[in-house]
Design an enzyme around this catalytic site. Structure first.
Site, PDB file in Angstrom:
ATOM      1  N   GLU A   1      34.920   7.653  55.485  1.00 17.33           N
ATOM      2  CA  GLU A   1      35.585   8.740  54.763  1.00 17.33           C
ATOM      3  C   GLU A   1      37.052   8.368  54.639  1.00 17.33           C
ATOM      4  O   GLU A   1      37.701   8.054  55.646  1.00 17.33           O
ATOM      5  CB  GLU A   1      35.453  10.081  55.495  1.00 17.33           C
TER       6      GLU A   1
ATOM      7  N   ASP B   1      45.870   2.910  55.593  1.00 22.46           N
ATOM      8  CA  ASP B   1      45.923   3.296  54.186  1.00 22.46           C
ATOM      9  C   ASP B   1      44.739   2.640  53.478  1.00 22.46           C
ATOM     10  O   ASP B   1      44.420   1.481  53.759  1.00 22.46           O
ATOM     11  CB  ASP B   1      47.244   2.793  53.586  1.00 22.46           C
TER      12      ASP B   1
ATOM     13  N   ASP C   1      44.309  13.678  47.448  1.00 28.13           N
ATOM     14  CA  ASP C   1      45.557  14.199  46.875  1.00 28.13           C
ATOM     15  C   ASP C   1      45.530  13.993  45.352  1.00 28.13           C
ATOM     16  O   ASP C   1      45.266  12.889  44.886  1.00 28.13           O
ATOM     17  CB  ASP C   1      46.762  13.464  47.475  1.00 28.13           C
TER      18      ASP C   1
ATOM     19  N   LYS D   1      51.406  14.289  38.579  1.00 32.82           N
ATOM     20  CA  LYS D   1      52.316  13.683  37.585  1.00 32.82           C
ATOM     21  C   LYS D   1      51.743  12.360  37.090  1.00 32.82           C
ATOM     22  O   LYS D   1      51.317  11.529  37.901  1.00 32.82           O
ATOM     23  CB  LYS D   1      53.694  13.438  38.204  1.00 32.82           C
TER      24      LYS D   1
ATOM     25  N   ASP E   1      38.466  20.171  44.520  1.00 38.01           N
ATOM     26  CA  ASP E   1      38.665  21.450  43.821  1.00 38.01           C
ATOM     27  C   ASP E   1      39.470  21.227  42.549  1.00 38.01           C
ATOM     28  O   ASP E   1      39.513  22.107  41.693  1.00 38.01           O
ATOM     29  CB  ASP E   1      39.474  22.399  44.722  1.00 38.01           C
TER      30      ASP E   1
ATOM     31  N   THR F   1      34.600  20.557  54.046  1.00 37.63           N
ATOM     32  CA  THR F   1      35.849  20.042  54.615  1.00 37.63           C
ATOM     33  C   THR F   1      36.806  21.226  54.814  1.00 37.63           C
ATOM     34  O   THR F   1      36.525  22.338  54.361  1.00 37.63           O
ATOM     35  CB  THR F   1      36.511  19.024  53.664  1.00 37.63           C
ATOM     36  N   GLU F   2      37.950  20.966  55.430  1.00 33.59           N
ATOM     37  CA  GLU F   2      38.941  22.050  55.607  1.00 33.59           C
ATOM     38  C   GLU F   2      39.403  22.567  54.244  1.00 33.59           C
ATOM     39  O   GLU F   2      39.478  23.775  54.020  1.00 33.59           O
ATOM     40  CB  GLU F   2      40.185  21.566  56.375  1.00 33.59           C
ATOM     41  N   TYR F   3      39.725  21.650  53.336  1.00 36.08           N
ATOM     42  CA  TYR F   3      40.190  22.075  52.007  1.00 36.08           C
ATOM     43  C   TYR F   3      39.092  22.816  51.254  1.00 36.08           C
ATOM     44  O   TYR F   3      39.351  23.762  50.536  1.00 36.08           O
ATOM     45  CB  TYR F   3      40.659  20.852  51.204  1.00 36.08           C
ATOM     46  N   GLU F   4      37.880  22.354  51.414  1.00 37.04           N
ATOM     47  CA  GLU F   4      36.761  22.998  50.713  1.00 37.04           C
ATOM     48  C   GLU F   4      36.596  24.445  51.180  1.00 37.04           C
ATOM     49  O   GLU F   4      36.379  25.347  50.370  1.00 37.04           O
ATOM     50  CB  GLU F   4      35.480  22.196  50.984  1.00 37.04           C
TER      51      GLU F   4
HETATM   52  C1  LIG Z   1      44.374  16.905  50.470  1.00 37.63           C
HETATM   53  S1  LIG Z   1      44.033  16.193  51.999  1.00 37.63           S
HETATM   54  C2  LIG Z   1      42.283  16.484  52.216  1.00 37.63           C
HETATM   55  C3  LIG Z   1      41.844  16.352  53.632  1.00 37.63           C
HETATM   56  C4  LIG Z   1      40.329  16.501  53.889  1.00 37.63           C
HETATM   57  N1  LIG Z   1      39.592  15.416  53.286  1.00 37.63           N
HETATM   58  C5  LIG Z   1      39.808  17.811  53.398  1.00 37.63           C
HETATM   59  O1  LIG Z   1      39.048  17.819  52.414  1.00 37.63           O
HETATM   60  O2  LIG Z   1      40.121  18.848  54.000  1.00 37.63           O
HETATM   61  C6  LIG Z   1      44.060  14.458  51.603  1.00 37.63           C
HETATM   62  C7  LIG Z   1      44.208  13.573  52.819  1.00 37.63           C
HETATM   63  O3  LIG Z   1      44.102  12.219  52.403  1.00 37.63           O
HETATM   64  C8  LIG Z   1      45.069  11.429  53.094  1.00 37.63           C
HETATM   65  N2  LIG Z   1      45.331  10.251  52.242  1.00 37.63           N
HETATM   66  C9  LIG Z   1      45.931  10.270  51.032  1.00 37.63           C
HETATM   67  N3  LIG Z   1      46.036   9.015  50.531  1.00 37.63           N
HETATM   68  C10 LIG Z   1      45.476   8.184  51.459  1.00 37.63           C
HETATM   69  C11 LIG Z   1      45.297   6.785  51.535  1.00 37.63           C
HETATM   70  N4  LIG Z   1      45.741   5.971  50.548  1.00 37.63           N
HETATM   71  N5  LIG Z   1      44.684   6.259  52.615  1.00 37.63           N
HETATM   72  C12 LIG Z   1      44.259   7.070  53.636  1.00 37.63           C
HETATM   73  N6  LIG Z   1      44.435   8.422  53.626  1.00 37.63           N
HETATM   74  C13 LIG Z   1      45.018   8.971  52.546  1.00 37.63           C
HETATM   75  C14 LIG Z   1      46.238  12.366  53.237  1.00 37.63           C
HETATM   76  O4  LIG Z   1      47.110  11.982  54.282  1.00 37.63           O
HETATM   77  C15 LIG Z   1      45.560  13.710  53.515  1.00 37.63           C
HETATM   78  O5  LIG Z   1      45.359  13.928  54.892  1.00 37.63           O
END
Ligand SMILES: C[S@@+](CC[C@H](N)C(=O)[O-])C[C@H]1O[C@@H](n2cnc3c(N)ncnc32)[C@H](O)[C@@H]1O
Length: 213
Positions: free
Chosen positions: A44, A96, A118, A122, A154, A192-195
């Site tokens: 994930e 990353d 994310d 933009k 979403d 997920t938390e966001y979901e």
């Molecule tokens: C909007 S949050 C969603 C978190 C979780 N998946 C959820 O659905 O609740 C996006 C997460 O992806 C991580 N993230 C963004 N770009 C990433 C990358 N290139 N590599 C690893 N993690 C990344 C961010 O730090 C953040 O914690």
């Protein structure tokens, strides 16, 4: 995701023991190295606070899961949740997604989950979206030929952008829905938390499975 600097973050990660992979390059890049068995390995990317990986791993004991997250103060929460769950088929790592091809052998990963990535709304930031073509190249390289990306969000703008990227890339899409929670694909869905947050506000969830072959 808003992140408050975690007190004692490094110590808390340390306390999670072998759940946290400090250096994937050194410690392992396969189920055998990370878990001591040959079960399929799923990743994930951007696991956030870990609800999805814990819920999914509990339902699928015959699969190994690696949750990656680039923000260590977020990962620490996921790591503690994994530890509290007692599951032995989950590891977490602070990296990353850009680094994945340096770590994993080609075609060694069974599935990639992208959950509520994310959106980077933009246009000038589109290359940062985890469904931008350069990331698809990375996923194609590490996924098994019959492997898949499972993507949900979403954010309709990100979803529409992603569908275009997938199409351009020649990706075959299955089980596509613009309203997962009112669809036939809801069975077995792990939130997920966001979901949880967005669906409780009435926002429909988009979801698709992607195959390179
Ligand atoms: C909007 S949050 C969603 C978190 C979780 N998946 C959820 O659905 O609740 C996006 C997460 O992806 C991580 N993230 C963004 N770009 C990433 C990358 N290139 N590599 C690893 N993690 C990344 C961010 O730090 C953040 O914690």
């Amino acid at each position: 995701m808003r992140v408050h600097k975690k007190k004692h973050g490094a110590e808390r990660l340390e306390a999670c023991g072998n759940i946290v992979i400090k250096d994937l390059r050194a410690e392992g890049n396969s189920s055998q190295k990370l878990f001591g068995n040959d079960k399929p390995l799923r990743i994930e990317i951007g696991c956030g606070k870990g609800d999805f990986i814990v819920g999914t791993a509990a339902k699928e004991p015959d699969v190994n899961f690696l949750a990656v997250e680039k923000v260590s103060d977020v990962l620490v929460i996921a790591a503690e949740k994994v530890k509290a769950s007692g599951l032995d088929n989950v590891r977490v790592c602070c990296i990353d997604a850009k680094e994945l091809t340096e770590i994993f052998e080609p075609h060694s990963i069974d599935r990639i989950y992208l959950n509520f990535s994310d959106p980077w709304p933009k246009a000038r930031h589109e290359k940062r979206r985890l469904t931008y073509r350069s990331f698809l190249e990375i996923y194609k390289q590490i996924l098994r030929e019959d492997g898949a990306i499972y993507f949900k969000t979403d954010n309709r703008g990100l979803f529409d952008f992603s569908l275009e990227e997938f199409k351009e890339f020649g990706i075959r899409m299955e089980k596509l829905t613009f309203d997962l929670h009112n669809s036939e694909y809801m069975e077995g869905n792990v939130m997920t938390e966001y979901e949880k947050r967005f669906s409780s506000m009435g926002v429909p969830i988009n979801r698709v499975e992607c195959y390179f072959k």
